[in-house]
Write an enzyme that holds these catalytic residues in place. Structure first.
Site, short mmCIF file in Angstrom:
data_model
loop_
_atom_site.label_atom_id
_atom_site.label_comp_id
_atom_site.label_asym_id
_atom_site.label_seq_id
_atom_site.Cartn_x
_atom_site.Cartn_y
_atom_site.Cartn_z
N CYS A 81 0.79 -1.24 0.00
CA CYS A 81 0.00 0.00 0.00
C CYS A 81 0.82 1.29 0.00
O CYS A 81 0.35 2.32 -0.47
CB CYS A 81 -0.93 0.03 1.21
SG CYS A 81 -1.84 -1.51 1.51
N CYS A 84 1.36 3.74 -3.10
CA CYS A 84 0.30 4.67 -3.51
C CYS A 84 -0.07 5.66 -2.42
O CYS A 84 -0.30 6.83 -2.69
CB CYS A 84 -0.95 3.90 -3.93
SG CYS A 84 -0.89 3.22 -5.59
N HIS A 85 -0.15 5.20 -1.18
CA HIS A 85 -0.69 6.04 -0.11
C HIS A 85 0.38 6.71 0.75
O HIS A 85 0.04 7.55 1.58
CB HIS A 85 -1.62 5.21 0.79
CG HIS A 85 -2.81 4.68 0.07
ND1 HIS A 85 -3.90 5.47 -0.28
CD2 HIS A 85 -3.10 3.43 -0.40
CE1 HIS A 85 -4.79 4.73 -0.91
NE2 HIS A 85 -4.34 3.50 -1.01
N MET A 122 -8.75 2.28 -6.53
CA MET A 122 -8.36 1.40 -5.44
C MET A 122 -8.49 -0.06 -5.88
O MET A 122 -9.56 -0.47 -6.35
CB MET A 122 -9.26 1.67 -4.22
CG MET A 122 -9.07 0.71 -3.07
SD MET A 122 -7.54 0.99 -2.17
CE MET A 122 -7.78 -0.18 -0.82
N HIS A 365 8.37 11.46 -12.03
CA HIS A 365 8.89 10.11 -11.93
C HIS A 365 10.20 9.99 -12.71
O HIS A 365 11.19 10.61 -12.34
CB HIS A 365 7.84 9.10 -12.40
CG HIS A 365 8.15 7.69 -12.04
ND1 HIS A 365 8.32 7.28 -10.73
CD2 HIS A 365 8.33 6.60 -12.80
CE1 HIS A 365 8.59 5.99 -10.71
NE2 HIS A 365 8.62 5.55 -11.97
N HIS A 407 5.39 6.29 -18.62
CA HIS A 407 6.53 5.65 -17.95
C HIS A 407 7.61 5.42 -19.01
O HIS A 407 7.66 4.35 -19.63
CB HIS A 407 6.13 4.35 -17.29
CG HIS A 407 7.19 3.82 -16.33
ND1 HIS A 407 8.37 3.27 -16.78
CD2 HIS A 407 7.24 3.80 -14.98
CE1 HIS A 407 9.11 2.91 -15.74
NE2 HIS A 407 8.45 3.22 -14.64
#
Length: 582
Positions: A81, A84-85, A122, A365, A407
């Site tokens: 997790c 992402c969080h 999610m 990124h 990407h």
């Protein structure tokens, strides 16, 4: 669909959640989907913080958890997790999951979201088979607890890990091997915590070098003598390619989680900084460190916590993504993911460090130079844009709209028959390849615009590559859920893109046949630009391989198999990496 075992309140909670999901687009109008199927796989890579001791506070309002439950949930969070969080659960590409939000939702409500996912991206952890009912319940209770606090990592901690294995005065005064160093490949062996140095001429392994876990990139020094690699656990290794058998000469851990490293390249009126300095950026703590280029001694640490470029809100965890060294000035270009800022770090005087802050876009990124090496093209993946940084003028030249979740790796440069020089990126979230014009002089009308969008095999692309001596563009799709796509690559004729692509069955050519995943990843040219190397990345208990293709004929040229090639992923040719050729 598997039934979710919840309390008698679950029915009411489920109805509430379904109603909320129906209103999700209105409630989250400013949200971007953050977990397409390919990206969920990409973001779910385990964080090294899963095993770090952390401070835990008890929230009296949170549902009860035993210490064993908390420890298990914390490990699961950092493995699945945190990408992402965020480490502190304050939100990154995913929504915040702090107790002020989650306690108000309640356990039953949260269990349904974790189990079935949401329209905003999610993942559906239960119905996908990744979690069972007990896991869902555990994580619903865990995210109502106060987030555990990872330790900081300052100068004392860095110096405690710093080792000079062979000091500069005891290293070779000249090259002491017969290898064609310019054609050596550094291949990441992800799960064994190593890189394989492979002779590009003979296809033989020179050495297996111990490094940090899951090396993210390899970078060559400006002189071409030294190789710097950084693992996800923040460990930087410096390898001397002049040694009879190239190996580590220095190492340091610059943080607890990291992705980026590079070295100074500028030589001009301000001085000759060739190989003088190295820089590495951390995901945790959010900071970068400048080191001596010959020993990795840490000299200067700079934190990146601060305000975001869009809403001007404070972010406590802005992770350092890609870093490159400017060819125009004594500067490092540092891209900060969560704040969306590009930092132009002047390293000519570390005692009076000057940093020019360029507003870019979230979430920065990876990226690479255009062919002129003046413009750094960096993916702002959740904004679906590419930021163009002018390294000569220290400014944002453009923000270019591209496909879904770009990407590029380092991207791919080639000359288009109509648009002139272009830089290209693939995408995690769709099947397109975007071409961006990069010549503001002879092709001004196309400069820094998406001039074309070509169709690829599918989403889930991580890397694409071309070469000045090649007429081909190679695009991988290792994170596509279809094995036919993840185990092959698409090849285009850059002079005739309209005719579509040719598919090369790279995994089939590897001849492994042991039931492994066999994802094909990261095309990389040799020094001469007439061979392309691919990793056939399988599970750590399965056989993997490297496949070499003849660029002229698109035929199989060689397969490299060895029990020591454990989960090969990225690989970097010394010459091409040194000179930013891609």
């Amino acid at each position: 669909m598997r039934p979710l075992k919840v309390s008698t309140l679950a029915a009411a909670a489920l109805m509430s959640v379904l109603a909320l999901q129906a209103q999700a687009q209105d409630a989250q109008a400013d949200a971007k989907p953050h977990a397409t199927a390919p990206e969920a796989g990409y973001q779910a890579g385990g964080s090294p913080l899963a095993g770090e001791p952390m401070y835990q506070s008890a929230n009296p309002k949170a549902p009860p958890m035993t210490q064993a439950e908390f420890d298990k949930a914390r490990k699961t969070y950092f493995e699945r997790c945190a990408g992402c969080h965020g480490v502190l659960r304050k939100g990154a590409t995913g929504k915040p999951l702090t107790p002020d939000i989650t306690l108000a939702k309640g356990t039953d409500y949260l269990k349904v979201f974790i189990a079935y996912g949401s329209a905003a991206g999610m993942p559906n952890w239960l119905t996908s088979g990744e979690f069972n009912d007990q896991d869902v319940d555990l994580m619903a209770r865990y995210i109502q607890q106060d987030p555990p606090q990872p330790p900081e990592w300052g100068m004392a901690e860095m110096k405690g890990t710093w080792k000079v294995l062979i000091p500069p005065e005891k290293r070779p005064a000249k090259k002491e091997n017969n290898y064609n160093i310019a054609n050596i490949f550094s291949t990441t062996l992800r799960d064994s915590g190593e890189v394989a140095l492979i002779d590009g001429d003979t296809k033989q392994i020179i050495n297996i070098v111990k490094t940090g876990y899951a090396v993210h990139i390899s970078r060559t020094s400006a002189s071409g003598r030294f190789l710097y690699v950084i693992g996800r656990d923040g460990r930087v290794n410096m390898i001397d390619l002049w040694m009879p058998k190239p190996d580590n000469v220095a190492e340091i851990r610059i943080g607890l989680e990291a992705r980026s490293v590079d070295t100074s390249k500028y030589k001009g009126k301000e001085g000759d900084f060739t190989d003088k300095l190295a820089i590495a950026g951390a995901y945790w703590p959010p900071q970068y460190v400048i080191m001596k280029g010959d020993t990795l001694e840490p000299l200067k640490i700079v934190g990146t916590r601060g305000m975001t470029v869009d809403k001007q809100e404070y972010h406590p965890e802005p992770r350092v993504a890609s870093i490159v060294a400017s060819h125009f000035k004594p500067e490092f270009i540092v891209n900060v993911k969560e704040t969306g800022k590009t930092l132009m770090v002047d390293y000519s005087n570390l005692d009076a460090l000057k940093v020019t802050e360029v507003a870019n876009a979230r979430f920065l990124h990876d990226g690479g130079w255009d062919a002129s090496k003046r413009y750094f093209m960096v993916a702002a993946n959740q904004s679906n844009k590419v930021g163009v940084i002018d390294a000569k003028e220290d400014k944002l030249a453009a923000l270019v709209d591209v496909g879904k979740i770009p990407h590029p790796g380092r991207g791919a440069n080639f000359v288009h028959p109509k648009f002139g020089p272009v830089w290209s990126t693939g995408h995690l979230g769709d099947e397109t390849i975007s071409l961006i014009g990069t010549d503001p002089v002879k092709h001004k009308q196309y400069a820094f615009k998406e001039v074309a969008k070509i169709k690829g095999q599918g989403g889930g692309s991580l890397f694409l590559k071309s070469h000045p001596k090649s007429e081909h563009l190679y695009v991988d799709t290792p994170l596509n859920p279809d094995p036919k796509l993840s185990q092959s690559v698409a090849v285009y004729d850059v002079k005739n893109l309209d005719k579509g692509f040719t598919v090369l069955p790279i995994a089939e050519w590897a001849g492994l046949n042991d039931g492994g995943a066999m994802r094909v990843v990261q095309p990389e040219f040799n020094k001469n630009g007439d061979e392309v190397w691919f990793s056939v990345w399988s599970a750590k208990d399965k056989q993997s391989a490297l496949v070499v293709v003849d660029d002229k004929t698109l035929k199989l040229k060689a397969v490299i198999k060895d029990p020591r090639l454990v989960t090969p992923t990225g690989h970097f040719n010394v010459h091409n990496t040194q000179h930013d050729i891609y």
